[in-house]
Write a protein that holds these residues in place. Structure first.
Motif, PDB file in Angstrom:
ATOM      1  N   HIS A  35       0.825  -1.226   0.000  1.00  0.00           N
ATOM      2  CA  HIS A  35       0.000   0.000   0.000  1.00  0.00           C
ATOM      3  C   HIS A  35       0.855   1.271   0.000  1.00  0.00           C
ATOM      4  O   HIS A  35       0.519   2.265   0.619  1.00  0.00           O
ATOM      5  N   TRP A  36       1.992   1.223  -0.708  1.00  0.00           N
ATOM      6  CA  TRP A  36       2.914   2.358  -0.775  1.00  0.00           C
ATOM      7  C   TRP A  36       2.213   3.626  -1.270  1.00  0.00           C
ATOM      8  O   TRP A  36       2.347   4.687  -0.668  1.00  0.00           O
ATOM      9  N   GLY A  37       1.460   3.487  -2.353  1.00  0.00           N
ATOM     10  CA  GLY A  37       0.763   4.647  -2.907  1.00  0.00           C
ATOM     11  C   GLY A  37      -0.273   5.209  -1.951  1.00  0.00           C
ATOM     12  O   GLY A  37      -0.418   6.425  -1.804  1.00  0.00           O
ATOM     13  N   LEU A  38      -0.998   4.317  -1.284  1.00  0.00           N
ATOM     14  CA  LEU A  38      -1.998   4.759  -0.308  1.00  0.00           C
ATOM     15  C   LEU A  38      -1.337   5.464   0.876  1.00  0.00           C
ATOM     16  O   LEU A  38      -1.842   6.479   1.357  1.00  0.00           O
ATOM     17  N   ALA A  39      -0.205   4.949   1.313  1.00  0.00           N
ATOM     18  CA  ALA A  39       0.497   5.572   2.432  1.00  0.00           C
ATOM     19  C   ALA A  39       0.917   7.004   2.081  1.00  0.00           C
ATOM     20  O   ALA A  39       0.662   7.937   2.846  1.00  0.00           O
ATOM     21  N   TRP A  40       1.553   7.166   0.918  1.00  0.00           N
ATOM     22  CA  TRP A  40       2.004   8.508   0.527  1.00  0.00           C
ATOM     23  C   TRP A  40       0.840   9.412   0.165  1.00  0.00           C
ATOM     24  O   TRP A  40       0.811  10.584   0.549  1.00  0.00           O
ATOM     25  N   GLY A  41      -0.119   8.879  -0.586  1.00  0.00           N
ATOM     26  CA  GLY A  41      -1.281   9.690  -0.960  1.00  0.00           C
ATOM     27  C   GLY A  41      -2.071  10.120   0.259  1.00  0.00           C
ATOM     28  O   GLY A  41      -2.500  11.275   0.370  1.00  0.00           O
ATOM     29  N   GLY A  42      -2.262   9.196   1.197  1.00  0.00           N
ATOM     30  CA  GLY A  42      -2.982   9.529   2.426  1.00  0.00           C
ATOM     31  C   GLY A  42      -2.263  10.570   3.246  1.00  0.00           C
ATOM     32  O   GLY A  42      -2.870  11.485   3.807  1.00  0.00           O
TER      33      GLY A  42
END
Length: 157
Positions: A35-42
């Motif tokens: 969930h790399w993208g979710l972590a940074w996007g969040g």
């Protein structure tokens, strides 16, 4: 503030020292995160909301502006830190460093300056504001009641 809060934080800081040493020794140099993208996007959504809420609070001269500025400054420092440390390749690292030095860290410094000086400004003028009839209600500075014809009720005639 309960008297046990300060000692509790000291204990937490002391316990954190060996834990941090343990992590430095045992964590791998690299890790593939889910969930790399979710972590940074969040995180960026949280940072954006923090900037928005802080700007509104400051524009309205609300006491929450001080807290919001502290939160926003902290998020900006964290963003700079993780942008630099998670970048790969020379160009990505340089871009992260430039972004940190030109945007994130100066904004963080401004936020911390606002947080520090907002409270000092309010406290230094509080006696004069109260003498003039101002009050603080719901974390907002409320002007004195208006007299007939819109004139200030506290103003000498």
């Amino acid at each position: 503030m309960p008297p046990w809060v300060g000692p509790l934080f000291i204990v937490c800081a002391i316990v954190l020292l060996p834990w941090t040493a343990f992590l430095f020794i045992t964590l791998p140099d690299g890790y593939s995160a889910n969930h790399w993208g979710l972590a940074w996007g969040g995180f960026d959504v949280a940072l954006g909301l923090s900037l928005l809420v802080t700007s509104i609070a400051i524009a309205r001269r609300e006491a929450f502006g001080e807290i919001g500025a502290t939160i926003t400054g902290t998020l900006l420092v964290c963003d700079a830190w993780f942008d630099i440390l998670t970048s790969r390749g020379n160009s990505d690292v340089m871009q992260a460093i430039v972004s940190a030095v030109v945007v994130e860290l100066p904004l963080a410094i401004l936020c911390f300056w606002i947080a520090r000086n907002f409270n000092r400004a309010v406290e230094s003028v509080r006696p004069w504001l109260e003498a003039a009839g101002f009050t603080i209600r719901n974390h907002k500075l409320v002007p004195p009641a208006q007299g007939a014809g819109g004139a200030d009720a506290n103003r000498p005639e």
